[in-house]
Design a protein around this motif. Structure first.
Motif, PDB file in Angstrom:
ATOM      1  N   LEU A 135       0.812  -1.258   0.006  1.00  0.00           N
ATOM      2  CA  LEU A 135       0.122  -0.007  -0.067  1.00  0.00           C
ATOM      3  C   LEU A 135       1.016   1.269   0.093  1.00  0.00           C
ATOM      4  O   LEU A 135       0.496   2.304  -0.581  1.00  0.00           O
ATOM      5  N   THR A 136       1.943   1.287   0.733  1.00  0.00           N
ATOM      6  CA  THR A 136       2.898   2.359   0.699  1.00  0.00           C
ATOM      7  C   THR A 136       3.279   2.600  -0.604  1.00  0.00           C
ATOM      8  O   THR A 136       3.434   3.759  -0.935  1.00  0.00           O
ATOM      9  N   LEU A 137       3.749   1.649  -1.318  1.00  0.00           N
ATOM     10  CA  LEU A 137       4.594   1.947  -2.643  1.00  0.00           C
ATOM     11  C   LEU A 137       3.510   1.854  -3.620  1.00  0.00           C
ATOM     12  O   LEU A 137       3.783   2.695  -4.713  1.00  0.00           O
ATOM     13  N   GLN A 138       2.364   1.543  -3.626  1.00  0.00           N
ATOM     14  CA  GLN A 138       1.238   1.755  -4.862  1.00  0.00           C
ATOM     15  C   GLN A 138       0.397   2.683  -4.451  1.00  0.00           C
ATOM     16  O   GLN A 138      -0.324   2.988  -5.367  1.00  0.00           O
ATOM     17  N   GLN A 139       0.196   3.477  -3.500  1.00  0.00           N
ATOM     18  CA  GLN A 139      -0.748   4.284  -3.259  1.00  0.00           C
ATOM     19  C   GLN A 139      -0.114   5.610  -2.373  1.00  0.00           C
ATOM     20  O   GLN A 139       0.958   5.667  -1.723  1.00  0.00           O
ATOM     21  N   GLU A 140      -0.574   6.819  -2.682  1.00  0.00           N
ATOM     22  CA  GLU A 140      -0.151   7.808  -1.906  1.00  0.00           C
ATOM     23  C   GLU A 140      -0.478   8.198  -0.642  1.00  0.00           C
ATOM     24  O   GLU A 140       0.049   8.758   0.054  1.00  0.00           O
ATOM     25  N   SER A 141      -1.567   7.469  -0.466  1.00  0.00           N
ATOM     26  CA  SER A 141      -2.255   7.462   1.078  1.00  0.00           C
ATOM     27  C   SER A 141      -3.138   6.661   1.314  1.00  0.00           C
ATOM     28  O   SER A 141      -3.517   5.817   0.493  1.00  0.00           O
ATOM     29  N   LEU A 142      -3.282   6.375   2.619  1.00  0.00           N
ATOM     30  CA  LEU A 142      -4.413   5.390   3.163  1.00  0.00           C
ATOM     31  C   LEU A 142      -5.152   6.086   4.153  1.00  0.00           C
ATOM     32  O   LEU A 142      -4.757   6.612   5.175  1.00  0.00           O
ATOM     33  N   ASP A 143      -6.527   6.023   4.078  1.00  0.00           N
ATOM     34  CA  ASP A 143      -7.440   6.668   5.065  1.00  0.00           C
ATOM     35  C   ASP A 143      -8.113   5.396   5.779  1.00  0.00           C
ATOM     36  O   ASP A 143      -8.952   4.601   5.011  1.00  0.00           O
TER      37      ASP A 143
END
Length: 168
Positions: free
Chosen positions: A57-65
């Motif tokens: 998720l850290t590498l493939q997205q800019e953020s996580l809510d």
């Protein structure tokens, strides 16, 4: 700053140690809790098995809510057996290692943000997220599991050298 080769080396070492701990979870006692306010050993094991996925998720997205306004909150589906926890862990480790191996060094310097309900919890470069939010967080909960093993009279594996159980 650590580069991808160094992060991969650390990742491989810590994942091997983590698997040794997960392999010792007591089948049939996954609902055991050290205290009524504590999470069960099965919940912590499932959490540990899911943490490597956060690297993806850290590498493939800019953020996580974790609780996006108007959306579904982040949830971890509990596993009901040690085998299921190990299978989840192995899948997440393979995906995380693959994502990290394929990453570009420049991407590690880009910011990543964790939010809850649209409110920023933290924002930092991805390499720091990998070290702090993924690796250190996993090591913290792995130690949590080692305490649970000890409280259940289950031998604790050596991680950075022999454990007290390895000496006996």
């Amino acid at each position: 700053m650590l580069g991808i080769p160094q992060l991969l080396s650390e990742f491989d070492h810590e994942m091997a140690n983590t698997r040794k701990v997960l392999e010792r979870l007591p089948e049939g006692k996954l609902s055991w809790k050290a205290h009524p306010k504590s999470n069960s050993i099965g919940w912590v094991g499932t959490h540990v098995a899911n943490i490597p996925r956060w690297l993806v998720l850290t590498l493939q997205q800019e953020s996580l809510d974790l609780a996006p306004p108007g959306g579904e909150p982040y949830q971890e589906v509990p596993r009901d057996s040690v085998g299921a926890i190990l299978e989840l862990f192995d899948q997440n480790v393979a995906a995380a290692r693959s994502a990290l191996a394929a990453a570009q060094e420049e991407a590690l310097h880009q910011p990543w943000t964790l939010l809850r309900g649209g409110t920023v919890i933290f924002s930092m470069p991805r390499w720091m997220v990998i070290r702090l939010f993924v690796m250190n967080h996993l090591i913290h909960h792995r130690a949590h599991l080692c305490v649970y093993l000890r409280l259940n009279n289950i031998a604790v594996p050596g991680l950075y050298g022999p454990s007290a159980d390895d000496a006996t």
